[in-house]
Design a protein around this motif. Structure first.
Motif, PDB file in Angstrom:
ATOM      1  N   LYS A   1       0.840  -1.181   0.000  1.00  0.00           N
ATOM      2  CA  LYS A   1       0.000   0.000   0.000  1.00  0.00           C
ATOM      3  C   LYS A   1       0.886   1.246   0.000  1.00  0.00           C
ATOM      4  CE  LYS A   1      -4.028  -2.212   2.001  1.00  0.00           C
ATOM      5  NZ  LYS A   1      -4.981  -2.294   3.135  1.00  0.00           N
ATOM      6  N   PRO A   2       0.365   2.383  -0.427  1.00  0.00           N
ATOM      7  CA  PRO A   2       1.188   3.589  -0.582  1.00  0.00           C
ATOM      8  C   PRO A   2       2.009   3.973   0.643  1.00  0.00           C
ATOM      9  CG  PRO A   2      -0.928   3.917  -1.628  1.00  0.00           C
ATOM     10  CD  PRO A   2      -1.006   2.588  -0.925  1.00  0.00           C
ATOM     11  N   LYS A   3       1.469   3.747   1.861  1.00  0.00           N
ATOM     12  CA  LYS A   3       2.198   4.160   3.066  1.00  0.00           C
ATOM     13  C   LYS A   3       3.507   3.389   3.236  1.00  0.00           C
ATOM     14  CE  LYS A   3      -0.254   1.028   6.251  1.00  0.00           C
ATOM     15  NZ  LYS A   3      -1.121   0.961   7.450  1.00  0.00           N
ATOM     16  N   ALA A   4       3.643   2.248   2.567  1.00  0.00           N
ATOM     17  CA  ALA A   4       4.858   1.434   2.661  1.00  0.00           C
ATOM     18  C   ALA A   4       5.881   1.783   1.586  1.00  0.00           C
ATOM     19  CB  ALA A   4       4.498  -0.043   2.575  1.00  0.00           C
ATOM     20  N   LEU A   5       5.607   2.839   0.813  1.00  0.00           N
ATOM     21  CA  LEU A   5       6.488   3.224  -0.290  1.00  0.00           C
ATOM     22  C   LEU A   5       7.192   4.536   0.002  1.00  0.00           C
ATOM     23  CD1 LEU A   5       4.057   2.567  -3.287  1.00  0.00           C
ATOM     24  CD2 LEU A   5       5.717   0.973  -2.309  1.00  0.00           C
ATOM     25  N   SER A   6       8.334   4.731  -0.652  1.00  0.00           N
ATOM     26  CA  SER A   6       9.027   6.023  -0.581  1.00  0.00           C
ATOM     27  C   SER A   6       8.307   7.031  -1.469  1.00  0.00           C
ATOM     28  CB  SER A   6      10.475   5.866  -1.047  1.00  0.00           C
ATOM     29  OG  SER A   6      10.511   5.590  -2.444  1.00  0.00           O
ATOM     30  N   GLY A   7       8.690   8.303  -1.337  1.00  0.00           N
ATOM     31  CA  GLY A   7       8.084   9.336  -2.181  1.00  0.00           C
ATOM     32  C   GLY A   7       8.292   9.076  -3.658  1.00  0.00           C
ATOM     33  N   GLY A   8       9.493   8.643  -4.021  1.00  0.00           N
ATOM     34  CA  GLY A   8       9.778   8.359  -5.430  1.00  0.00           C
ATOM     35  C   GLY A   8       8.971   7.193  -5.953  1.00  0.00           C
ATOM     36  N   GLN A   9       8.784   6.174  -5.115  1.00  0.00           N
ATOM     37  CA  GLN A   9       7.989   5.022  -5.527  1.00  0.00           C
ATOM     38  C   GLN A   9       6.517   5.403  -5.694  1.00  0.00           C
ATOM     39  OE1 GLN A   9       9.145   2.554  -2.263  1.00  0.00           O
ATOM     40  NE2 GLN A   9      10.755   1.496  -3.399  1.00  0.00           N
ATOM     41  N   ARG A  10       6.009   6.243  -4.799  1.00  0.00           N
ATOM     42  CA  ARG A  10       4.623   6.705  -4.924  1.00  0.00           C
ATOM     43  C   ARG A  10       4.432   7.497  -6.216  1.00  0.00           C
ATOM     44  NH1 ARG A  10       3.573   9.055   1.202  1.00  0.00           N
ATOM     45  NH2 ARG A  10       4.236   7.171   2.290  1.00  0.00           N
ATOM     46  N   GLN A  11       5.433   8.303  -6.553  1.00  0.00           N
ATOM     47  CA  GLN A  11       5.316   9.074  -7.786  1.00  0.00           C
ATOM     48  C   GLN A  11       5.321   8.159  -8.990  1.00  0.00           C
ATOM     49  OE1 GLN A  11       3.912  11.485  -9.323  1.00  0.00           O
ATOM     50  NE2 GLN A  11       4.963  12.992  -8.042  1.00  0.00           N
ATOM     51  N   ARG A  12       6.094   7.077  -8.932  1.00  0.00           N
ATOM     52  CA  ARG A  12       6.104   6.114 -10.032  1.00  0.00           C
ATOM     53  C   ARG A  12       4.755   5.400 -10.143  1.00  0.00           C
ATOM     54  NH1 ARG A  12      11.416   4.619  -8.304  1.00  0.00           N
ATOM     55  NH2 ARG A  12      10.818   2.451  -7.925  1.00  0.00           N
ATOM     56  N   VAL A  13       4.116   5.143  -9.008  1.00  0.00           N
ATOM     57  CA  VAL A  13       2.780   4.536  -9.046  1.00  0.00           C
ATOM     58  C   VAL A  13       1.794   5.480  -9.725  1.00  0.00           C
ATOM     59  CG1 VAL A  13       0.851   3.666  -7.672  1.00  0.00           C
ATOM     60  CG2 VAL A  13       3.193   3.131  -6.989  1.00  0.00           C
ATOM     61  N   ALA A  14       1.881   6.778  -9.372  1.00  0.00           N
ATOM     62  CA  ALA A  14       0.996   7.762 -10.010  1.00  0.00           C
ATOM     63  C   ALA A  14       1.235   7.810 -11.516  1.00  0.00           C
ATOM     64  CB  ALA A  14       1.220   9.139  -9.386  1.00  0.00           C
ATOM     65  N   LEU A  15       2.500   7.716 -11.918  1.00  0.00           N
ATOM     66  CA  LEU A  15       2.817   7.666 -13.347  1.00  0.00           C
ATOM     67  C   LEU A  15       2.269   6.392 -13.978  1.00  0.00           C
ATOM     68  CD1 LEU A  15       6.511   8.958 -13.295  1.00  0.00           C
ATOM     69  CD2 LEU A  15       4.626  10.008 -14.558  1.00  0.00           C
ATOM     70  N   GLY A  16       2.416   5.272 -13.260  1.00  0.00           N
ATOM     71  CA  GLY A  16       1.913   4.001 -13.779  1.00  0.00           C
ATOM     72  C   GLY A  16       0.417   4.027 -13.987  1.00  0.00           C
ATOM     73  N   ARG A  17      -0.309   4.646 -13.061  1.00  0.00           N
ATOM     74  CA  ARG A  17      -1.761   4.747 -13.191  1.00  0.00           C
ATOM     75  C   ARG A  17      -2.139   5.514 -14.458  1.00  0.00           C
ATOM     76  NH1 ARG A  17      -4.455   7.458  -8.193  1.00  0.00           N
ATOM     77  NH2 ARG A  17      -3.264   9.206  -9.029  1.00  0.00           N
ATOM     78  N   ALA A  18      -1.309   6.525 -14.798  1.00  0.00           N
ATOM     79  CA  ALA A  18      -1.559   7.275 -16.033  1.00  0.00           C
ATOM     80  C   ALA A  18      -1.173   6.460 -17.266  1.00  0.00           C
ATOM     81  CB  ALA A  18      -0.769   8.585 -16.003  1.00  0.00           C
ATOM     82  N   ILE A  19      -0.054   5.740 -17.182  1.00  0.00           N
ATOM     83  CA  ILE A  19       0.447   4.983 -18.338  1.00  0.00           C
ATOM     84  C   ILE A  19      -0.533   3.908 -18.774  1.00  0.00           C
ATOM     85  CG2 ILE A  19       2.231   3.328 -19.058  1.00  0.00           C
ATOM     86  CD1 ILE A  19       4.199   4.971 -17.324  1.00  0.00           C
TER      87      ILE A  19
END
Length: 364
Positions: free
Chosen positions: A131-149
């Motif tokens: 879940k997002p709380k277990a990720l670093s800031g950079g990893q969360r940003q990559r998830v946000a990018l992945g959701r767009a991709i």
């Protein structure tokens, strides 16, 4: 894949406050365009109009061959990545990335295929059950990018996506974004106030101020040939030096005069400045000035060293020329101390003169 065209695009808020004046901008298919400028310049408002999150007050917006002024955001074939990631905290990484596709009732097998492909390209495969709380800031940003991709949009919109990351992580994410654009070959519009991000990411950059587009061009073209004093001062770290003074005619030449400084301009620049005699600003970038202990041949003027910043491969020398501040760049081992009196010789082919009501670059 799509080009984006802004034609006289305008945003006026209640009370008559104009956030974006009539803006014309053509973003090519597959281009990485960066909108850059200080806070309040209208860049995020422009992006939100493209996204459909702000109502357009005037002008036209085309995405591909469609006029989309009145098209709902979900029907514009765009995906937006926000500054604050906007992830669902109770969902896993996989579910966050798949959420938009589920809403569209995409077949389960297709959802899995797209999410796994995006996760692999963003190096998130090992984190899909977290879940997002277990990720670093950079990893969360990559998830946000992945959701767009995974939506496979025609246009990506990114609103200051790196501003919440620390300096080291921002450098790494800039590289990832550049590689991602090269891999996806999709139109991207990126908003930032950080001119280093703009210079390193954009195929072209669009510099904005007070709701107006100031200049659009390739990063180095904007850096080398700023159209006005605002662009010259905003783009570049450290910023361009400005000496305030006057242009005067002396014989066949035009000279710039400021306190104890008197600089004769080369013929080509003299000819361009002759119609703008009077108050002006002399601009030169720190790396385009040579520091010497003795007066050099040609044009030079005195400065006194105030302090020095050693940056490893170079050092930034901060000086006073009369009562005006100037910065020069020197190689790392050049021997110089605070309090030294030195001579500064600008590269006269790379100086700029700004004059007139709008402080335009009259030497272009």
């Amino acid at each position: 894949m799509a080009e984006v065209k802004l034609s006289k695009l305008k945003k006026v808020y209640e009370g008559g406050v104009v956030a974006v004046h009539e803006s014309d901008l053509h973003i090519e298919d597959k281009e990485f365009m960066v909108l850059v400028g200080p806070s309040g310049c209208g860049k995020s408002t422009t992006l939100r109009m493209v996204a459909g999150l702000e109502e357009i007050s005037g002008g036209e917006l085309h995405i591909g061959d469609r006029l989309v002024n009145d098209v709902a955001p979900k029907d514009r074939d765009i995906a937006m990545v926000f500054q604050n990631y906007a992830l669902y905290p109770h969902m896993t990484v996989y579910d966050n990335m798949a959420f938009g596709l589920k809403l569209r009732k995409t077949p389960k097998a297709e959802i899995q295929k797209r999410v796994m492909e995006a996760a692999e390209s963003l190096e998130l495969t090992d984190y899909l059950k977290r879940k997002p709380k277990a990720l670093s800031g950079g990893q969360r940003q990559r998830v946000a990018l992945g959701r767009a991709i995974v939506r496979d949009p025609a246009v990506f919109l990114l609103d200051e996506p790196l501003s919440n990351l620390d300096a080291k992580m921002r450098v790494g994410m800039r590289k990832e974004l550049k590689l991602l654009h090269q891999r996806l070959q999709t139109t991207m519009i990126y908003v930032t106030h950080d001119q280093i991000e703009a210079m390193t990411l954009g195929n072209r950059i669009c510099v904005m101020s007070h709701g107006y587009i100031q200049q659009v061009g390739k990063p180095l073209d904007v850096y080398d040939f700023p159209v006005n004093k605002f662009v010259a001062g905003f783009i570049g770290t450290p910023t361009m030096n400005f000496l305030e003074g006057d242009l005067r005619e002396e014989g066949d030449s035009v000279v710039f005069v400021s306190a104890d400084v008197k600089i004769q301009l080369p013929k080509v620049k003299s000819d361009k400045c002759r119609a703008h005699l009077g108050k002006a600003s002399f601009g030169v970038r720190p790396e385009k000035m040579t520091i010497a202990k003795q007066a050099a041949e040609g044009i030079s003027f005195k400065g006194r060293v105030e302090f020095i910043e050693k940056l490893g491969d170079t050092q930034q020398i901060f000086l006073k020329v009369g009562n005006q501040s100037v910065t020069a760049t020197a190689e790392a081992h050049y021997e110089i101390e605070a309090g030294d009196d030195v001579f500064l010789a600008p590269d006269m082919e790379r100086v700029h003169i700004f004059a007139g009501e709008h402080e335009a670059n009259i030497t272009l």
